[in-house]
Design a protein around this motif. Structure first.
Motif, PDB file in Angstrom:
ATOM      1  N   ALA A  85       0.833  -1.205   0.000  1.00 17.97           N
ATOM      2  CA  ALA A  85       0.000   0.000   0.000  1.00 17.97           C
ATOM      3  C   ALA A  85       0.865   1.251   0.000  1.00 17.97           C
ATOM      4  CB  ALA A  85      -0.934  -0.011   1.205  1.00 17.97           C
ATOM      5  N   LEU A  86       1.942   1.239   0.761  1.00 14.74           N
ATOM      6  CA  LEU A  86       2.844   2.390   0.820  1.00 14.74           C
ATOM      7  C   LEU A  86       3.496   2.637  -0.539  1.00 14.74           C
ATOM      8  CD1 LEU A  86       4.090   4.495   2.747  1.00 14.74           C
ATOM      9  CD2 LEU A  86       5.941   2.872   3.131  1.00 14.74           C
ATOM     10  N   LEU A  87       3.962   1.581  -1.184  1.00 18.98           N
ATOM     11  CA  LEU A  87       4.562   1.723  -2.506  1.00 18.98           C
ATOM     12  C   LEU A  87       3.543   2.224  -3.528  1.00 18.98           C
ATOM     13  CD1 LEU A  87       6.802  -1.464  -2.643  1.00 18.98           C
ATOM     14  CD2 LEU A  87       7.551   0.902  -2.380  1.00 18.98           C
ATOM     15  N   LEU A  88       2.313   1.740  -3.428  1.00 18.45           N
ATOM     16  CA  LEU A  88       1.260   2.207  -4.324  1.00 18.45           C
ATOM     17  C   LEU A  88       0.974   3.692  -4.110  1.00 18.45           C
ATOM     18  CD1 LEU A  88      -0.894   1.473  -6.453  1.00 18.45           C
ATOM     19  CD2 LEU A  88      -2.430   0.973  -4.541  1.00 18.45           C
ATOM     20  N   MET A  89       0.923   4.128  -2.857  1.00 20.59           N
ATOM     21  CA  MET A  89       0.678   5.543  -2.569  1.00 20.59           C
ATOM     22  C   MET A  89       1.790   6.428  -3.119  1.00 20.59           C
ATOM     23  SD  MET A  89      -1.010   5.711   1.225  1.00 20.59           S
ATOM     24  CE  MET A  89       0.054   4.523   2.016  1.00 20.59           C
ATOM     25  N   VAL A  90       3.033   6.020  -2.920  1.00 21.91           N
ATOM     26  CA  VAL A  90       4.162   6.818  -3.411  1.00 21.91           C
ATOM     27  C   VAL A  90       4.143   6.851  -4.936  1.00 21.91           C
ATOM     28  CG1 VAL A  90       6.680   6.896  -3.570  1.00 21.91           C
ATOM     29  CG2 VAL A  90       5.591   6.458  -1.375  1.00 21.91           C
ATOM     30  N   GLY A  91       3.877   5.714  -5.564  1.00 24.26           N
ATOM     31  CA  GLY A  91       3.816   5.668  -7.017  1.00 24.26           C
ATOM     32  C   GLY A  91       2.713   6.550  -7.580  1.00 24.26           C
ATOM     33  N   LEU A  92       1.534   6.503  -6.961  1.00 23.84           N
ATOM     34  CA  LEU A  92       0.430   7.348  -7.406  1.00 23.84           C
ATOM     35  C   LEU A  92       0.720   8.824  -7.180  1.00 23.84           C
ATOM     36  CD1 LEU A  92      -2.660   5.263  -6.246  1.00 23.84           C
ATOM     37  CD2 LEU A  92      -1.917   5.707  -8.589  1.00 23.84           C
ATOM     38  N   HIS A  93       1.425   9.124  -6.097  1.00 19.15           N
ATOM     39  CA  HIS A  93       1.779  10.517  -5.814  1.00 19.15           C
ATOM     40  C   HIS A  93       2.649  11.105  -6.929  1.00 19.15           C
ATOM     41  CE1 HIS A  93       3.046  14.120  -3.682  1.00 19.15           C
ATOM     42  NE2 HIS A  93       4.298  13.757  -3.886  1.00 19.15           N
ATOM     43  N   TYR A  94       3.598  10.308  -7.401  1.00 16.38           N
ATOM     44  CA  TYR A  94       4.485  10.805  -8.454  1.00 16.38           C
ATOM     45  C   TYR A  94       3.860  10.686  -9.850  1.00 16.38           C
ATOM     46  CZ  TYR A  94       8.190  11.508  -5.126  1.00 16.38           C
ATOM     47  OH  TYR A  94       8.932  11.970  -4.072  1.00 16.38           O
ATOM     48  N   ALA A  95       2.991   9.707 -10.052  1.00 19.56           N
ATOM     49  CA  ALA A  95       2.351   9.537 -11.361  1.00 19.56           C
ATOM     50  C   ALA A  95       1.258  10.578 -11.596  1.00 19.56           C
ATOM     51  CB  ALA A  95       1.770   8.131 -11.473  1.00 19.56           C
ATOM     52  N   PHE A  96       0.500  10.887 -10.542  1.00 19.62           N
ATOM     53  CA  PHE A  96      -0.607  11.836 -10.649  1.00 19.62           C
ATOM     54  C   PHE A  96      -0.518  12.879  -9.538  1.00 19.62           C
ATOM     55  CE2 PHE A  96      -2.137   7.632 -12.022  1.00 19.62           C
ATOM     56  CZ  PHE A  96      -2.365   7.917 -13.362  1.00 19.62           C
ATOM     57  N   PRO A  97       0.429  13.798  -9.628  1.00 16.37           N
ATOM     58  CA  PRO A  97       0.570  14.795  -8.552  1.00 16.37           C
ATOM     59  C   PRO A  97      -0.660  15.705  -8.492  1.00 16.37           C
ATOM     60  CG  PRO A  97       1.978  15.346 -10.405  1.00 16.37           C
ATOM     61  CD  PRO A  97       1.357  14.022 -10.719  1.00 16.37           C
ATOM     62  N   VAL A  98      -1.057  16.009  -7.284  1.00 21.52           N
ATOM     63  CA  VAL A  98      -2.182  16.921  -7.060  1.00 21.52           C
ATOM     64  C   VAL A  98      -1.696  18.089  -6.216  1.00 21.52           C
ATOM     65  CG1 VAL A  98      -3.954  15.143  -7.239  1.00 21.52           C
ATOM     66  CG2 VAL A  98      -2.942  15.630  -5.036  1.00 21.52           C
ATOM     67  N   ARG A  99      -2.538  19.068  -6.077  1.00 23.81           N
ATOM     68  CA  ARG A  99      -2.178  20.254  -5.309  1.00 23.81           C
ATOM     69  C   ARG A  99      -1.925  19.883  -3.845  1.00 23.81           C
ATOM     70  NH1 ARG A  99      -4.320  25.163  -2.857  1.00 23.81           N
ATOM     71  NH2 ARG A  99      -6.264  24.181  -2.299  1.00 23.81           N
ATOM     72  N   GLN A 100      -0.899  20.464  -3.263  1.00 23.62           N
ATOM     73  CA  GLN A 100      -0.597  20.215  -1.860  1.00 23.62           C
ATOM     74  C   GLN A 100      -1.497  21.089  -0.988  1.00 23.62           C
ATOM     75  OE1 GLN A 100       3.531  20.786  -1.075  1.00 23.62           O
ATOM     76  NE2 GLN A 100       4.157  19.124  -2.406  1.00 23.62           N
ATOM     77  N   VAL A 101      -2.153  20.451  -0.047  1.00 17.19           N
ATOM     78  CA  VAL A 101      -3.049  21.161   0.849  1.00 17.19           C
ATOM     79  C   VAL A 101      -2.282  21.696   2.048  1.00 17.19           C
ATOM     80  CG1 VAL A 101      -5.112  20.943   2.275  1.00 17.19           C
ATOM     81  CG2 VAL A 101      -4.977  19.741   0.098  1.00 17.19           C
ATOM     82  N   MET A 102      -1.345  20.910   2.535  1.00 14.86           N
ATOM     83  CA  MET A 102      -0.545  21.322   3.690  1.00 14.86           C
ATOM     84  C   MET A 102       0.869  21.634   3.226  1.00 14.86           C
ATOM     85  SD  MET A 102      -1.871  18.728   6.617  1.00 14.86           S
ATOM     86  CE  MET A 102      -1.153  19.687   7.916  1.00 14.86           C
ATOM     87  N   HIS A 103       1.396  22.708   3.703  1.00 14.32           N
ATOM     88  CA  HIS A 103       2.723  23.142   3.308  1.00 14.32           C
ATOM     89  C   HIS A 103       3.718  22.930   4.444  1.00 14.32           C
ATOM     90  CE1 HIS A 103       1.136  24.767  -0.390  1.00 14.32           C
ATOM     91  NE2 HIS A 103       0.147  25.298   0.312  1.00 14.32           N
ATOM     92  N   PHE A 104       4.987  23.076   4.106  1.00 17.85           N
ATOM     93  CA  PHE A 104       6.074  22.920   5.065  1.00 17.85           C
ATOM     94  C   PHE A 104       5.849  23.853   6.246  1.00 17.85           C
ATOM     95  CE2 PHE A 104      10.221  24.086   6.736  1.00 17.85           C
ATOM     96  CZ  PHE A 104      10.768  22.845   6.957  1.00 17.85           C
ATOM     97  N   PRO A 105       6.090  23.485   7.447  1.00 20.97           N
ATOM     98  CA  PRO A 105       6.544  22.213   8.015  1.00 20.97           C
ATOM     99  C   PRO A 105       5.402  21.302   8.438  1.00 20.97           C
ATOM    100  CG  PRO A 105       6.598  23.831   9.745  1.00 20.97           C
ATOM    101  CD  PRO A 105       6.092  24.535   8.483  1.00 20.97           C
ATOM    102  N   TYR A 106       4.159  21.715   8.243  1.00 20.85           N
ATOM    103  CA  TYR A 106       3.015  20.964   8.767  1.00 20.85           C
ATOM    104  C   TYR A 106       2.812  19.612   8.096  1.00 20.85           C
ATOM    105  CZ  TYR A 106       2.221  25.586  10.587  1.00 20.85           C
ATOM    106  OH  TYR A 106       2.393  26.789  11.204  1.00 20.85           O
ATOM    107  N   ARG A 107       3.204  19.483   6.839  1.00 24.86           N
ATOM    108  CA  ARG A 107       2.986  18.211   6.152  1.00 24.86           C
ATOM    109  C   ARG A 107       3.871  17.099   6.687  1.00 24.86           C
ATOM    110  NH1 ARG A 107       5.144  20.218   0.420  1.00 24.86           N
ATOM    111  NH2 ARG A 107       7.277  20.627   1.028  1.00 24.86           N
ATOM    112  N   TYR A 108       4.879  17.439   7.462  1.00 23.41           N
ATOM    113  CA  TYR A 108       5.757  16.424   8.044  1.00 23.41           C
ATOM    114  C   TYR A 108       5.361  16.056   9.470  1.00 23.41           C
ATOM    115  CZ  TYR A 108       8.552  17.443   3.978  1.00 23.41           C
ATOM    116  OH  TYR A 108       8.965  17.611   2.687  1.00 23.41           O
ATOM    117  N   GLY A 109       4.257  16.568   9.938  1.00 24.02           N
ATOM    118  CA  GLY A 109       3.799  16.257  11.297  1.00 24.02           C
ATOM    119  C   GLY A 109       3.488  14.786  11.499  1.00 24.02           C
TER     120      GLY A 109
END
Length: 92
Positions: free
Chosen positions: A20-44
């Motif tokens: 599931a983790l590999l699928l999520m990372v692959g989909l993130h790079y294949a179909f990038p969408v707008r980031q809702v949370m910006h640095f540093p909050y997205r790393y919480g």
């Protein structure tokens, strides 16, 4: 739902998580969408991921000290009631 693969071997739960983790990372790079949370909050969420990893390592160590297997499909030889399992309703 069976958790066996073709050869009769059982698939362990961490394998499902890794897939599931590999699928999520692959989909993130294949179909990038707008980031809702910006640095540093997205790393919480990393705090919770690291906490979970530490909890799993602690539990594995306790299982090793008790001499019981950590694999869910093997027969347990001891009941672990120390560490994080003394705070849960269901000891392992």
């Amino acid at each position: 739902m069976s958790n066996r693969v073709d050869g009769g071997r059982r698939v362990l739960p961490p394998v499902y998580f890794l897939l599931a983790l590999l699928l999520m990372v692959g989909l993130h790079y294949a179909f990038p969408v707008r980031q809702v949370m910006h640095f540093p909050y997205r790393y919480g969420g990393l705090v919770f991921v690291l906490g979970g990893i530490l909890l799993v390592l602690w539990a594995a160590r306790l299982f090793g000290q008790a001499g019981t297997p950590i694999r869910p499909f093997q027969q347990a030889s001891a009941l672990v009631v120390r560490g994080p399992y003394q705070l849960t309703r269901n000891p392992m």
